[in-house]
Design an enzyme around this catalytic site. Structure first.
Site, PDB file in Angstrom:
ATOM      1  CE  LYS A 106      -3.952   1.944   2.547  1.00 39.86           C
ATOM      2  NZ  LYS A 106      -4.885   1.739   3.676  1.00 39.86           N
TER       3      LYS A 106
ATOM      4  CB  SER B 234      -8.143   3.597   2.351  1.00 39.21           C
ATOM      5  OG  SER B 234      -7.374   2.968   3.374  1.00 39.21           O
TER       6      SER B 234
ATOM      7  CB  SER C 242      -8.599   0.582   5.110  1.00 35.76           C
ATOM      8  OG  SER C 242      -9.384   1.718   4.941  1.00 35.76           O
TER       9      SER C 242
HETATM   10  N1  GLN Z   1     -13.454   4.062   5.768  1.00 36.72           N
HETATM   11  C1  GLN Z   1     -12.803   4.477   6.976  1.00 36.72           C
HETATM   12  C2  GLN Z   1     -12.363   5.918   6.881  1.00 36.72           C
HETATM   13  O1  GLN Z   1     -12.529   6.487   5.842  1.00 36.72           O
HETATM   14  C3  GLN Z   1     -11.668   3.574   7.299  1.00 36.72           C
HETATM   15  C4  GLN Z   1     -10.443   3.862   6.528  1.00 36.72           C
HETATM   16  C5  GLN Z   1      -9.276   3.038   6.956  1.00 36.72           C
HETATM   17  O2  GLN Z   1      -9.420   2.005   7.617  1.00 36.72           O
HETATM   18  N2  GLN Z   1      -8.108   3.516   6.612  1.00 36.72           N
HETATM   19  O3  GLN Z   1     -11.879   6.485   7.801  1.00 36.72           O
END
Ligand code: GLN
Length: 488
Positions: free
Chosen positions: A79, A154, A178
């Site tokens: 990532k 994400s 995510s």
């Molecule tokens: N969807 C969540 C957010 O936007 C989680 C994102 C994540 O786990 N990085 O904060």
């Protein structure tokens, strides 16, 4: 049977027997990455074929010399928020478009030392904020199962690369879902360890009390194998715990017979798509068939998880992202009038809309007069949520339910309605607020698209998750299903 070259385990077998070399496996990954890029947009950058092949040759050399590490010769992607010395690390943002870190994250150092061959950096929502990968400065990632749909976020790039069988594993991070949500939407497996299991050093921060690195792969056994390499104490991260390692072999050998599986009523509430609910119920029934005990449990504070998370995460983000000021890191605007203009325009140009929104809401929640009403209250709710989980884990080994309330939605479908997008996280964010380990594994299909089963365990009990997930994959085939057009 010839080894399954789509998995880490299969690739390691092929390397050990001499059926494949690291160079061949890396060429295969590079070739697949090049073919997939137009359709999926899952990579932000590639490390370059020469660089990757040199690392593969070194792995072949080390193996021949009897010095193979646990991931020697296995191609993978990071990532794009793990700092990699000399390799651009953008975090999906214009702010870091040209940032080349002078050092590598602990996670990278460990995978590199184990012989992993980095081929590229995976696309992601900007600063890991999102559940659809539509907030990347580098454009959205497309779901390999249906290119008109989101891969989840994400870590959408990581999940899409694994689902498309480009690399057998990719790193990912999970602040509120995510790792698990994109794994679910792309039909692959993903593990988010206990907060503190993996070092955050060199990982671009979003919300430091929630961020945790983990792995996306096709199987639970592969996730466990890579997690074993990534995890362990690191004095450079003060929140990284000095705990014994997970005994992966023992965890994989755990029987499902006698496993106590909790079914939280609140995870099956309104908003769960029928086909998702049905696939998850069938998976829970499979656990029962294998001799597990199923218990209905309550997590009464769950309904406050989304509001608490969307106060705490932006509050921490507003603080973490203040370092991007146009002076020390990243994007700097042209011809600033004065210092204030430099700050303002650099940040306005460098950050995308979603990131700006979160910095604003987070700053608001932390400001005098609102701190008690929002931030402090959210922290109290966080404690209630953690207490709920602690209570149910006195009676059950793992919790099981839907990772995401729906299958992958259409690109653009939820962009106009941020609340609808935040609700995609309804079953995942509580786990981060409580710091627990969790996993998503494929458990069926709804509307022809993959459904993920979320498993959650008590802190430091990744062994229970690994046992429960691997046991399920021994008696089911969902994790083997490949998206259309993917050659085996
Ligand atoms: N969807 C969540 C957010 O936007 C989680 C994102 C994540 O786990 N990085 O904060």
């Amino acid at each position: 049977m010839s080894p399954d070259l789509d998995t880490v385990g299969g690739q390691l077998d092929a390397l050990a027997s001499g059926a494949s070399s690291a160079r061949e496996l890396t060429e295969r990954a590079l070739d697949r990455a090049a073919h997939a890029q137009n359709r999926l947009n899952a990579l932000i950058s590639s490390v370059g074929a020469d660089h990757a092949l040199a690392a593969a040759d070194a792995a072949d050399y080390n193996r021949a010399a009897g010095r193979a590490g646990p991931l020697s010769g296995i191609p993978f992607a990071h990532k794009d928020l793990f700092c990699t010395a000399g390799v651009p690390t953008t975090c999906g943002s214009r702010m870091l478009e040209n940032f080349v870190p002078p050092y590598s994250a602990t996670v990278h150092e460990r995978i590199d030392a184990a012989g992993g061959v980095l081929i590229g950096k995976a696309n992601m929502d900007e600063f890991a904020m999102g559940s659809s990968n539509e907030h990347s400065y580098f454009g959205p990632v497309h779901n390999p199962w249906d290119l008109t749909r989101v891969p989840g976020g994400s870590s959408g790039g990581s999940a899409a690369l694994v689902a498309a069988r480009v690399v057998p594993f990719a790193t990912a991070t999970d602040t509120g879902g995510s790792i698990r949500q994109p794994a679910a939407l792309c039909g692959v497996s993903g593990i988010k360890p206990t907060y503190g299991r993996v070092s955050r050093w060199g990982m671009v921060a979003y919300a430091s009390s929630l961020d945790q690195a983990g792995v996306i792969a096709l199987t639970v056994a592969d996730c466990a194998r890579v997690l074993d390499v990534m995890s362990g104490f690191d004095p450079r991260d003060a929140t990284c715990a000095d705990r014994p390692k997970i005994d992966v072999a023992a965890a994989l050998a755990r029987p499902l017979q006698g496993l106590r599986v909790g079914r939280p009523r609140q995870w099956f509430g309104a908003g769960i798509e029928d086909g998702v609910g049905a696939a998850v119920e069938a998976a829970i029934a499979e656990y029962a068939r294998q001799g597990a005990t199923i218990v209905d449990v309550d997590l009464p504070s769950s309904e406050y998880a989304i509001p608490a998370y969307y106060v705490i995460a932006p509050a921490e983000a507003s603080s973490n992202l203040s370092r991007f000021d146009g002076v020390r890191f990243g994007h700097r605007c042209a011809d600033p009038k004065d210092l204030a203009d430099l700050y303002k325009r650099s940040r306005a140009e460098g950050f995308g809309h979603e990131v700006q929104k979160r910095i604003l809401t987070g700053t608001y929640a932390l400001s005098t007069g609102y701190y008690d009403a929002y931030y402090l209250r959210a922290q109290r709710v966080r404690r209630l949520i953690a207490n709920d989980y602690a209570r149910v884990f006195a009676d059950v080994d793992v919790l099981a339910g839907p990772t995401s309330p729906t299958v992958a939605f259409k690109l653009g479908e939820k962009l106009a309605d941020p609340l609808a997008l935040y609700l995609a996280d309804i079953n995942t964010v509580g786990v981060n607020l409580a710091g627990l380990p969790a996993m998503s594994i494929p458990c069926g299909f709804s509307q022809g698209l993959p459904v993920g089963l979320q498993l959650v365990a008590a802190t430091w009990r990744e062994d229970l998750l690994i046992g429960a997930g691997h046991g399920y994959q021994q008696v089911t085939e969902w994790h083997r299903a490949a998206p259309p057009g993917v050659s085996p």
